[in-house]
Design a protein around this motif. Sequence first.
Motif, PDB file in Angstrom:
ATOM      1  N   LYS A 292       3.897   6.607  19.056  1.00 43.13           N
ATOM      2  CA  LYS A 292       2.729   6.726  19.929  1.00 43.13           C
ATOM      3  C   LYS A 292       2.561   5.615  20.785  1.00 43.13           C
ATOM      4  N   HIS A 293       3.334   4.459  20.719  1.00 45.63           N
ATOM      5  CA  HIS A 293       3.680   3.965  21.758  1.00 45.63           C
ATOM      6  C   HIS A 293       1.492   3.318  21.583  1.00 45.63           C
ATOM      7  N   MET A 294       0.481   3.387  20.488  1.00 47.11           N
ATOM      8  CA  MET A 294      -0.423   2.648  20.166  1.00 47.11           C
ATOM      9  C   MET A 294      -0.482   2.093  18.687  1.00 47.11           C
ATOM     10  N   ALA A 295      -1.450   1.746  18.900  1.00 49.01           N
ATOM     11  CA  ALA A 295      -2.197   0.774  17.168  1.00 49.01           C
ATOM     12  C   ALA A 295      -3.280   1.475  16.403  1.00 49.01           C
ATOM     13  N   THR A 296      -3.641   1.331  15.347  1.00 50.53           N
ATOM     14  CA  THR A 296      -4.321   1.382  14.946  1.00 50.53           C
ATOM     15  C   THR A 296      -4.828   0.479  13.966  1.00 50.53           C
ATOM     16  N   SER A 297      -5.800   0.265  13.379  1.00 46.08           N
ATOM     17  CA  SER A 297      -6.062  -0.752  12.779  1.00 46.08           C
ATOM     18  C   SER A 297      -7.512  -0.450  11.849  1.00 46.08           C
ATOM     19  N   ILE A 298      -7.069  -0.384  10.683  1.00 47.27           N
ATOM     20  CA  ILE A 298      -7.839   0.029   9.153  1.00 47.27           C
ATOM     21  C   ILE A 298      -8.174  -1.335   8.291  1.00 47.27           C
ATOM     22  N   MET A 299      -9.575  -1.167   7.767  1.00 50.24           N
ATOM     23  CA  MET A 299      -9.704  -1.873   7.312  1.00 50.24           C
ATOM     24  C   MET A 299     -10.068  -2.211   5.623  1.00 50.24           C
ATOM     25  N   GLU A 300      -8.911  -2.808   5.567  1.00 44.08           N
ATOM     26  CA  GLU A 300      -8.539  -2.867   3.625  1.00 44.08           C
ATOM     27  C   GLU A 300      -9.755  -3.598   2.880  1.00 44.08           C
ATOM     28  N   LYS A 301      -9.704  -2.887   1.847  1.00 40.54           N
ATOM     29  CA  LYS A 301     -11.577  -3.835   0.819  1.00 40.54           C
ATOM     30  C   LYS A 301     -11.302  -3.572  -0.436  1.00 40.54           C
ATOM     31  N   GLU A 302      -9.311  -4.298  -0.950  1.00 44.54           N
ATOM     32  CA  GLU A 302      -9.670  -4.868  -1.926  1.00 44.54           C
ATOM     33  C   GLU A 302      -8.482  -5.763  -1.790  1.00 44.54           C
ATOM     34  N   VAL A 303      -8.585  -6.944  -3.043  1.00 45.37           N
ATOM     35  CA  VAL A 303      -7.485  -7.707  -3.270  1.00 45.37           C
ATOM     36  C   VAL A 303      -6.960  -8.115  -4.594  1.00 45.37           C
ATOM     37  N   LEU A 304      -5.918  -8.376  -5.079  1.00 45.81           N
ATOM     38  CA  LEU A 304      -5.310  -8.971  -6.283  1.00 45.81           C
ATOM     39  C   LEU A 304      -5.135  -9.833  -6.306  1.00 45.81           C
ATOM     40  N   VAL A 305      -6.434 -10.224  -7.474  1.00 42.74           N
ATOM     41  CA  VAL A 305      -6.578 -11.993  -7.151  1.00 42.74           C
ATOM     42  C   VAL A 305      -5.472 -12.242  -8.785  1.00 42.74           C
ATOM     43  N   LEU A 306      -4.246 -13.904  -8.926  1.00 40.61           N
ATOM     44  CA  LEU A 306      -4.143 -13.806 -10.506  1.00 40.61           C
ATOM     45  C   LEU A 306      -4.530 -15.130 -10.527  1.00 40.61           C
TER      46      LEU A 306
END
Length: 651
Positions: A292-306
Amino acid sequence: MSTILMTLILITFIACKPRGIQQAISADAAGKVYVAPGKYDEFYNFVSGGFSGQMSVYGIPSGRLFRVIPVFSVDPEKGYGYSEETKPMLNTSHGFVPWDDLHHIALSVTNGIHDGRWVFGNGNNTPRVARIDLKTFRTVEIIEIPNSGGNHSSPFITENSEYVVAGTRFSIPMDDTNGDVPINTYKQNFRGTVSFIKIDPASGNMNIAFQILLPGVNFDLSRAGKGKSHGWFFFSCYNSERANTLLEVNSSQKDKDFILCVNWKKAEEYVAQGKGKKQVVKYAHNMYDEKKHMATSIMEKEVLVLDPKDLADMVYFMPCPKSPHGCDTDPTGEFIVGSGKLAAIIPVFSFTKIQKAIADKTYDGDYEGIPVLKYESVLHGEVLKPGLGPLHTEFDDNGNAYTSMFVSSEVVKWNIQSLQVLDRVPTYYSVGHLSVPGGPTKKPWGKYMIAYNKITKDRFLPTGPELAQSAQLYDISGDKMKLILDFPTIGEPHYAEAIPAELVSKNSVKIYKIEENQNPWVAKGDDFARVERKGNEVHVYMTSIRSHFVPDNIEGVRLGDVVYFHVTNLEQDWDVPHGFAVKGANNAELLIMPGETQTLMWKPDRVGVFPMYCTDFCSALHQEMQGYIRVSVPGSNVPISFSTGNTTPVQ
Ligand code: RUQ
Ligand code: CUA
């Protein structure tokens, strides 16, 4: 201020003074670095650009600059961060951040050997990790790191590119807490994290697999284990005092800080057993789609913490004198070299001994609940009198190590087994990182060592208050290191890696196939070129080919409109980009590769006729590659019209 510190600072000034250049160069140097016109260099050298936020690519041994790859900073030369297609690459949870500070490079590896697929870089300021595809030399992915400040010990890589890591330099209140706390509650409220970013083996796509929650120290550098230590990761840290002010003094109180040893295979087990805690955070994940010659940006909402408090046998601290910076594993994976900036020796740790100390629980108490291994029990030995201010170590293919000495401005070669110093050469001046081709891998290619220096006084013609940044190339094929070349660099070089050219050059993309172009705004031929109004947006679907645009005359735009130039380069020939620029645009140019579509947004600020033209000298008639766009008053009834080659006079 401690006397050692005073002495070091004093020595720093002395070290920075110009020295004679008579000892600088060996007699046969010119022949060794001369790459005849039309001939290729033996290695690519990927060099971090520091506060330029970019990465640059040089040839070794010539020192010739081939390319600056825009990564974290906008680049008007290439339209990166200016075109609508690339703007999402620089999105973060703070919005559009057009700059960063890129310190470290990690080339992808398979079985611990460079494979020439990707190169990773870290953004120090707004914590990010980027991936560049070596087929195109373009940034194709950027992931932000939550729970992090100053992503410095990053993006070091494991031996099969399973993970790149990101460790916090600044500890901070965690993202899911109320961060509005007094700064002097540092010890209670500030924590550090190290993040493991999983790399998809086929696509290279990154995802944060897990983060490990750690005490509020400053993580500085890191290296993965390899060979026998594969499955482990080592992170140097300073400020075990956990000071929050005047770190210059307050974080240099203790004799020893730490190297953190992470058993990441164990961490993986905990993740598989569901032992991680999901934390609500927010971070951007940006990807460039090559079709697509194009960037997309998504917002991630979670991270796994040890949290090691609940999960045993995953992390250990290993004492390391004194404010360690570099933390480097040798090609066999048995030895881990810690470089204490303020230490008078270089400690070398043994992985075998680390394992034994863990098995025997040979601890020296704990630090914030994490076991501390006894220094003597994990030490292979110390390099005595190496020089002053050891920073970073690289390795050759003969069992030797090369350590940069910032304060005494020299590189010291020593043997990993015997710990004997074998040679030393001056650098001009205040050397930071070193790079041996393949030096951080299981298979160093040896031959050269490049020093990236912080100060260049008297080495190059003066250029005002800021002098050229510099690298120096040494021949290390013999017993003695020989300086053979100085070459200036872009931004401030920190770490760099070098790889045999053929591992990369054979894969180079030459064009994008126009029939595969899936950009939503593509015009796959002149017949598709058009101008459309949608409310106050005007979309120009434009094509470019030597040596004209279709259309090249556009009317019907009104003041207050937003104009989008979607320019498709129809060329299918290697090395024929076309550029595009329009007068007065508060933007950069576009530089469009063959078969690609890129979009420039323009908000005209006045009524009139505006020239537009191709910026890249593409043919004998490049200067003829131009056009006009007419902007009329708001509410004007000039209809949308467009043409190329239409000579019908207006009545
Ligand atoms: S650093 S000069 Cu930012 Cu790698 Cu040591
Ligand atoms: Cu196209 Cu110049």
